[in-house]
Design a protein around this motif. Structure first.
Motif, PDB file in Angstrom:
ATOM      1  N   PHE A   1      10.027  63.597  69.735  1.00 56.22           N
ATOM      2  CA  PHE A   1      11.533  64.427  70.592  1.00 56.22           C
ATOM      3  C   PHE A   1      11.392  62.588  71.593  1.00 56.22           C
ATOM      4  N   PRO A   2      12.384  61.353  71.051  1.00 58.30           N
ATOM      5  CA  PRO A   2      12.839  60.198  71.100  1.00 58.30           C
ATOM      6  C   PRO A   2      13.365  60.058  72.394  1.00 58.30           C
ATOM      7  N   ALA A   3      14.042  61.361  72.799  1.00 60.19           N
ATOM      8  CA  ALA A   3      15.822  61.147  73.666  1.00 60.19           C
ATOM      9  C   ALA A   3      15.055  61.966  74.556  1.00 60.19           C
ATOM     10  N   PRO A   4      15.497  61.740  76.243  1.00 67.00           N
ATOM     11  CA  PRO A   4      15.172  62.905  77.360  1.00 67.00           C
ATOM     12  C   PRO A   4      15.881  64.178  77.059  1.00 67.00           C
ATOM     13  N   SER A   5      16.497  64.515  76.739  1.00 65.02           N
ATOM     14  CA  SER A   5      17.550  66.132  76.018  1.00 65.02           C
ATOM     15  C   SER A   5      15.977  66.428  74.977  1.00 65.02           C
ATOM     16  N   ASP A   6      15.767  65.828  74.555  1.00 65.35           N
ATOM     17  CA  ASP A   6      14.206  66.443  73.312  1.00 65.35           C
ATOM     18  C   ASP A   6      13.343  67.606  74.308  1.00 65.35           C
ATOM     19  N   ILE A   7      13.067  66.520  75.260  1.00 60.64           N
ATOM     20  CA  ILE A   7      11.865  66.073  76.247  1.00 60.64           C
ATOM     21  C   ILE A   7      12.516  67.480  77.299  1.00 60.64           C
ATOM     22  N   LEU A   8      13.236  67.460  77.477  1.00 59.87           N
ATOM     23  CA  LEU A   8      13.161  69.107  78.513  1.00 59.87           C
ATOM     24  C   LEU A   8      13.431  70.221  77.995  1.00 59.87           C
ATOM     25  N   GLN A   9      13.821  70.195  76.663  1.00 60.25           N
ATOM     26  CA  GLN A   9      13.342  71.512  75.765  1.00 60.25           C
ATOM     27  C   GLN A   9      12.061  71.881  75.796  1.00 60.25           C
ATOM     28  N   LEU A  10      11.593  71.081  76.093  1.00 62.14           N
ATOM     29  CA  LEU A  10       9.668  71.712  75.553  1.00 62.14           C
ATOM     30  C   LEU A  10       9.137  71.559  77.422  1.00 62.14           C
ATOM     31  N   THR A  11       7.598  72.645  77.166  1.00 60.17           N
ATOM     32  CA  THR A  11       7.365  72.583  78.756  1.00 60.17           C
ATOM     33  C   THR A  11       5.874  71.305  78.301  1.00 60.17           C
ATOM     34  N   SER A  12       5.107  71.219  79.446  1.00 63.27           N
ATOM     35  CA  SER A  12       4.263  70.179  78.964  1.00 63.27           C
ATOM     36  C   SER A  12       2.985  70.807  77.851  1.00 63.27           C
ATOM     37  N   GLU A  13       2.353  72.008  77.944  1.00 55.96           N
ATOM     38  CA  GLU A  13       1.949  71.694  77.140  1.00 55.96           C
ATOM     39  C   GLU A  13       2.864  72.298  75.480  1.00 55.96           C
ATOM     40  N   GLN A  14       3.340  72.733  75.408  1.00 55.70           N
ATOM     41  CA  GLN A  14       4.255  72.632  74.177  1.00 55.70           C
ATOM     42  C   GLN A  14       4.552  70.829  73.255  1.00 55.70           C
TER      43      GLN A  14
ATOM     44  N   ARG B   1      14.469  63.650  83.509  1.00 54.49           N
ATOM     45  CA  ARG B   1      15.550  64.389  84.129  1.00 54.49           C
ATOM     46  C   ARG B   1      15.828  62.556  85.031  1.00 54.49           C
ATOM     47  N   HIS B   2      15.535  61.832  84.778  1.00 52.87           N
ATOM     48  CA  HIS B   2      16.367  60.971  85.492  1.00 52.87           C
ATOM     49  C   HIS B   2      17.001  59.593  84.573  1.00 52.87           C
ATOM     50  N   SER B   3      16.899  59.956  83.876  1.00 55.21           N
ATOM     51  CA  SER B   3      17.240  59.072  82.474  1.00 55.21           C
ATOM     52  C   SER B   3      18.475  58.473  82.423  1.00 55.21           C
ATOM     53  N   VAL B   4      18.476  56.637  82.168  1.00 54.29           N
ATOM     54  CA  VAL B   4      20.418  56.632  82.161  1.00 54.29           C
ATOM     55  C   VAL B   4      19.724  56.281  81.426  1.00 54.29           C
ATOM     56  N   GLY B   5      19.300  56.181  80.444  1.00 54.36           N
ATOM     57  CA  GLY B   5      19.830  56.299  78.566  1.00 54.36           C
ATOM     58  C   GLY B   5      21.414  56.646  77.795  1.00 54.36           C
ATOM     59  N   ASP B   6      20.974  55.530  76.910  1.00 54.82           N
ATOM     60  CA  ASP B   6      22.709  55.408  76.433  1.00 54.82           C
ATOM     61  C   ASP B   6      23.024  57.056  75.612  1.00 54.82           C
ATOM     62  N   THR B   7      24.167  57.305  75.656  1.00 53.42           N
ATOM     63  CA  THR B   7      24.120  58.860  75.057  1.00 53.42           C
ATOM     64  C   THR B   7      25.161  58.825  73.785  1.00 53.42           C
ATOM     65  N   SER B   8      26.114  57.423  74.010  1.00 47.33           N
ATOM     66  CA  SER B   8      26.812  57.028  73.298  1.00 47.33           C
ATOM     67  C   SER B   8      27.099  57.433  71.438  1.00 47.33           C
ATOM     68  N   ALA B   9      25.804  57.058  71.141  1.00 49.31           N
ATOM     69  CA  ALA B   9      25.595  57.792  69.710  1.00 49.31           C
ATOM     70  C   ALA B   9      24.293  58.238  69.992  1.00 49.31           C
ATOM     71  N   LEU B  10      23.735  59.113  70.045  1.00 50.27           N
ATOM     72  CA  LEU B  10      22.087  59.737  70.564  1.00 50.27           C
ATOM     73  C   LEU B  10      21.649  60.237  68.873  1.00 50.27           C
ATOM     74  N   GLU B  11      22.318  60.134  67.946  1.00 50.82           N
ATOM     75  CA  GLU B  11      22.151  61.231  66.949  1.00 50.82           C
ATOM     76  C   GLU B  11      21.841  60.104  65.629  1.00 50.82           C
ATOM     77  N   GLU B  12      23.355  58.830  66.368  1.00 49.89           N
ATOM     78  CA  GLU B  12      22.674  57.929  65.080  1.00 49.89           C
ATOM     79  C   GLU B  12      21.274  57.204  65.718  1.00 49.89           C
ATOM     80  N   ASP B  13      21.611  56.887  66.866  1.00 48.61           N
ATOM     81  CA  ASP B  13      20.197  56.120  66.993  1.00 48.61           C
ATOM     82  C   ASP B  13      18.843  57.286  67.172  1.00 48.61           C
ATOM     83  N   LYS B  14      19.154  57.780  67.357  1.00 48.45           N
ATOM     84  CA  LYS B  14      17.867  58.724  66.795  1.00 48.45           C
ATOM     85  C   LYS B  14      17.173  58.649  65.091  1.00 48.45           C
ATOM     86  N   TRP B  15      18.526  58.506  64.507  1.00 45.45           N
ATOM     87  CA  TRP B  15      18.016  58.543  63.109  1.00 45.45           C
ATOM     88  C   TRP B  15      17.313  57.203  62.596  1.00 45.45           C
TER      89      TRP B  15
END
Length: 425
Positions: A205-218, A247-261
């Protein structure tokens, strides 16, 4: 110091007698050139001996050597070659197997003596072979002290270090930059960036959006797949902290999938290189007990890579008469340029193997964290003799070199009582 060096060089010169045939080889990738001289430097070959870098070529060289010995009535032979690159490994190993002594010449020696014979800067393979032979006859060489196998074992680790570790530095930089651009401040909150927890986070879960989909236990459950101790309550708190940041991230999301790849492949490459380095270290650790003096060096507290470097580039320490000879091989001996009234600054020559120099330095650095004898000497140097910490380090490197040579010559393990002399104020 100087007397020991003169004695060593005299021994190498005395090795060349009236009955010794001296062969100099200019090493090349496909075809080597050899020249023969006697102890006076008189050339004995009408034309250079050219031979290919294969078994047929090696046998042709041996036949030529035996023929020259018979013609000139010489019962001894020494073959010299430059210790540069890796093309000399095979011919040197083969000659040793035939019972022929091999001497290695520093490339800097041949470079500086190239004009001695003809007062010309011209260069050719036969001329270079004569320069090598001259250097051997005058004692400007060192014997091939240990089996090629030992250098080859260390060569695997050396290859990994010279390429793999450099790649690791690049990968760390690129991976860190990629992660921070997607999810700023993770490097501060995950502690060590390339720890098991960090690598698991970057993988799953490298991106903020990935983390927000999970609980702390997960998140803790996913970490447990990569960590033996994901950290119960501490791991849960770390997960909650990362979720708060997400929740308060200002990370770049313009090419999120490419960055994660890109980040995923950088992490995979990092882990691949890490595995290679670990395997190489295991191979060296397994081979070290077969090498003389390795257990003595380890008794000081030297690491496996440092021990391998000292044995591979320092040679057989039992053959050295003083620790400063080891320092010279590492380029840690001092040099001064003075002429007339001019007195230059004293500096390290650095005319030696950089890896040996590096590992001697880091071995002393490591010893200062746990070895009582070296700690006491370091404190004495800095507080009583008023040396800087770096001056004390360099002095202790010289001390370590003398200890290693003395241990090898006497066959004794490290003794703190013998290592630490009475410290006078």
């Amino acid at each position: 110091m100087k007397s020991n060096l003169i004695k060593s060089q005299n021994q190498r010169v005395e090795r060349i007698s009236t009955s010794t045939l001296v062969i100099g080889i200019d090493i090349a990738k496909e075809k080597h050139a050899a020249q023969a001289i006697n102890f006076l430097g008189i050339v004995l070959t009408k034309r250079p001996i050219l031979f290919s870098n294969d078994l047929a070529g090696f046998e042709h060289l041996e036949q030529s050597i035996r023929k020259l010995q018979k013609i000139h009535g010489m019962n001894d032979v020494v073959v010299g070659m430059e210790s540069t690159g890796h093309y000399w490994f095979n011919i040197a190993n083969w000659l040793v197997g035939q019972g022929i002594d091999v001497a290695l010449v520093n490339p800097m020696t041949t470079k500086r003596n190239k004009e001695n014979r003809d007062n010309s800067p011209s260069k050719s393979d036969p001329k270079d072979a004569l320069v090598v032979a001259d250097a051997v006859s005058r004692g400007f060489s060192r014997p091939l002290l240990q089996r090629m196998k030992h250098s080859a074992v260390y060569g695997l680790w050396l290859q990994t270090e010279s390429t793999g570790l450099l790649n690791l530095d690049v990968l760390k930089t690129e991976s860190t930059a990629g992660s921070i651009s997607v999810f700023p401040n993770t490097d501060k909150h995950l502690m060590t960036f390339f720890s098991d927890r960090s690598l698991a986070t970057l993988r799953r879960f490298p991106a903020p959006s990935d983390i927000l989909q999970l609980t702390s236990e997960q998140m803790v459950q996913i970490w447990s797949e990569y960590m033996t101790r994901p950290g119960g309550e501490r791991g849960k708190n770390k997960a909650l902290e990362l979720q708060s940041l997400a929740r308060h991230s200002v990370g770049d999301t313009s090419a999120l999938e490419e960055d994660k790849w890109e980040l995923r492949h950088l992490i995979e490459e990092y882990e691949r290189i890490r595995r290679i380095i670990d395997e190489a270290d295991q191979m060296i650790e397994k081979a070290l007990p077969e090498i003389p003096c390795s257990n003595l060096i380890r008794s000081v507290g030297a690491s496996v890579p440092a021990t391998a470097a000292i044995l591979a580039f320092g040679g057989d320490l039992r053959k050295l008469s003083h620790g400063k000879q080891l320092l010279r091989k590492a380029g840690l001996n001092l040099a001064e340029r003075s002429s007339g009234k001019y007195k230059g600054q004293i500096k390290l020559t650095k005319r030696g193997n950089s890896l040996l120099r590096k590992h001697l330095y880091f071995t002393v650095f490591h010893l200062l964290s746990f070895n009582g004898a070296f700690q006491a000497m370091h404190v004495h140097n800095t507080e009583v003799k008023r040396m800087t910490k770096m001056q004390s380090m360099m002095k202790l490197i010289g001390k370590l070199a003398r200890i290693l040579v003395a241990m090898a010559r006497e066959g004794q393990a490290f003794s703190p009582d013998k290592a630490q002399p009475p410290l006078a104020a």
